[in-house]
Design a protein around this motif. Structure first.
Motif, PDB file in Angstrom:
ATOM      1  N   ALA A 112       0.818  -1.218   0.000  1.00  0.00           N
ATOM      2  CA  ALA A 112       0.000   0.000   0.000  1.00  0.00           C
ATOM      3  C   ALA A 112       0.852   1.268   0.000  1.00  0.00           C
ATOM      4  CB  ALA A 112      -0.941  -0.010   1.203  1.00  0.00           C
ATOM      5  N   THR A 113       1.999   1.230   0.647  1.00  0.00           N
ATOM      6  CA  THR A 113       2.851   2.428   0.689  1.00  0.00           C
ATOM      7  C   THR A 113       3.349   2.817  -0.697  1.00  0.00           C
ATOM      8  OG1 THR A 113       4.767   1.039   1.206  1.00  0.00           O
ATOM      9  CG2 THR A 113       3.631   2.082   3.062  1.00  0.00           C
ATOM     10  N   LEU A 114       3.592   1.831  -1.550  1.00  0.00           N
ATOM     11  CA  LEU A 114       4.019   2.135  -2.923  1.00  0.00           C
ATOM     12  C   LEU A 114       2.830   2.519  -3.798  1.00  0.00           C
ATOM     13  CD1 LEU A 114       6.755  -0.572  -3.640  1.00  0.00           C
ATOM     14  CD2 LEU A 114       7.041   1.807  -2.943  1.00  0.00           C
ATOM     15  N   VAL A 115       1.722   1.844  -3.617  1.00  0.00           N
ATOM     16  CA  VAL A 115       0.515   2.172  -4.386  1.00  0.00           C
ATOM     17  C   VAL A 115       0.103   3.620  -4.124  1.00  0.00           C
ATOM     18  CG1 VAL A 115      -1.944   1.641  -4.717  1.00  0.00           C
ATOM     19  CG2 VAL A 115      -0.268  -0.215  -4.544  1.00  0.00           C
ATOM     20  N   ALA A 116       0.278   4.079  -2.896  1.00  0.00           N
ATOM     21  CA  ALA A 116      -0.072   5.445  -2.530  1.00  0.00           C
ATOM     22  C   ALA A 116       0.771   6.475  -3.281  1.00  0.00           C
ATOM     23  CB  ALA A 116       0.076   5.649  -1.023  1.00  0.00           C
ATOM     24  N   ARG A 117       1.899   6.070  -3.796  1.00  0.00           N
ATOM     25  CA  ARG A 117       2.774   6.984  -4.541  1.00  0.00           C
ATOM     26  C   ARG A 117       2.368   7.146  -5.997  1.00  0.00           C
ATOM     27  NH1 ARG A 117       8.638   4.747  -3.019  1.00  0.00           N
ATOM     28  NH2 ARG A 117       9.144   5.899  -4.909  1.00  0.00           N
ATOM     29  N   LEU A 118       1.403   6.355  -6.453  1.00  0.00           N
ATOM     30  CA  LEU A 118       0.941   6.471  -7.833  1.00  0.00           C
ATOM     31  C   LEU A 118       0.076   7.716  -7.980  1.00  0.00           C
ATOM     32  CD1 LEU A 118      -0.029   2.774  -8.602  1.00  0.00           C
ATOM     33  CD2 LEU A 118       2.012   4.002  -9.349  1.00  0.00           C
ATOM     34  N   PRO A 119       0.111   8.332  -9.175  1.00  0.00           N
ATOM     35  CA  PRO A 119      -0.741   9.517  -9.387  1.00  0.00           C
ATOM     36  C   PRO A 119      -2.213   9.162  -9.386  1.00  0.00           C
ATOM     37  CG  PRO A 119       0.488   8.964 -11.393  1.00  0.00           C
ATOM     38  CD  PRO A 119       0.915   8.021 -10.318  1.00  0.00           C
TER      39      PRO A 119
END
Length: 119
Positions: A112-119
């Motif tokens: 989730a921490t990486l997914v949150a970085r998506l635009p």
């Protein structure tokens, strides 16, 4: 086909903390070097003798894609039972749709921490 491989490579490597390496002899993309989310078979694989991509998919999405467009999407061997989807690359799928499928694949396996970085 080399243009399609490059297009897929660019789309995958633009995602946070993605790397590429060969897996089963073909380019495969991983999140944090561990979880794969896409594999390309430019010359086909097993009985599927056409260029295609295998992608992770959010729950239920693979079946929906196959039902909506069976000419482009299919259930790949081995990983299809785990919810992955096959994408034929010889049917005219456009770059925008392909990028969306790849982003969904990434979202299906990335933390989730990486997914949150998506635009």
């Amino acid at each position: 086909m080399s243009d399609m491989v490059e297009s897929i490579r660019r789309a995958c490597l633009a995602l946070p903390e993605v790397s590429e390496r060969l897996s089963h002899g073909t380019p495969t993309w991983f999140v944090r070097g561990k979880k794969s989310f896409a594999t390309i078979w430019p010359d086909g694989h097993h009985q599927d003798e056409f260029p295609h991509l295998w992608c992770a998919a959010p729950t239920g999405t693979a079946a929906e894609l196959v039902a909506a467009d069976p000419r482009t999407y299919f259930r790949p061997p081995y990983v299809g039972g785990r919810g992955w989807v096959g994408v034929r690359l010889d049917t005219g799928i456009d770059d925008a749709e392909l990028a969306e499928v790849l982003q969904d694949a990434y979202r299906a396996v990335a933390p989730a921490t990486l997914v949150a970085r998506l635009p």
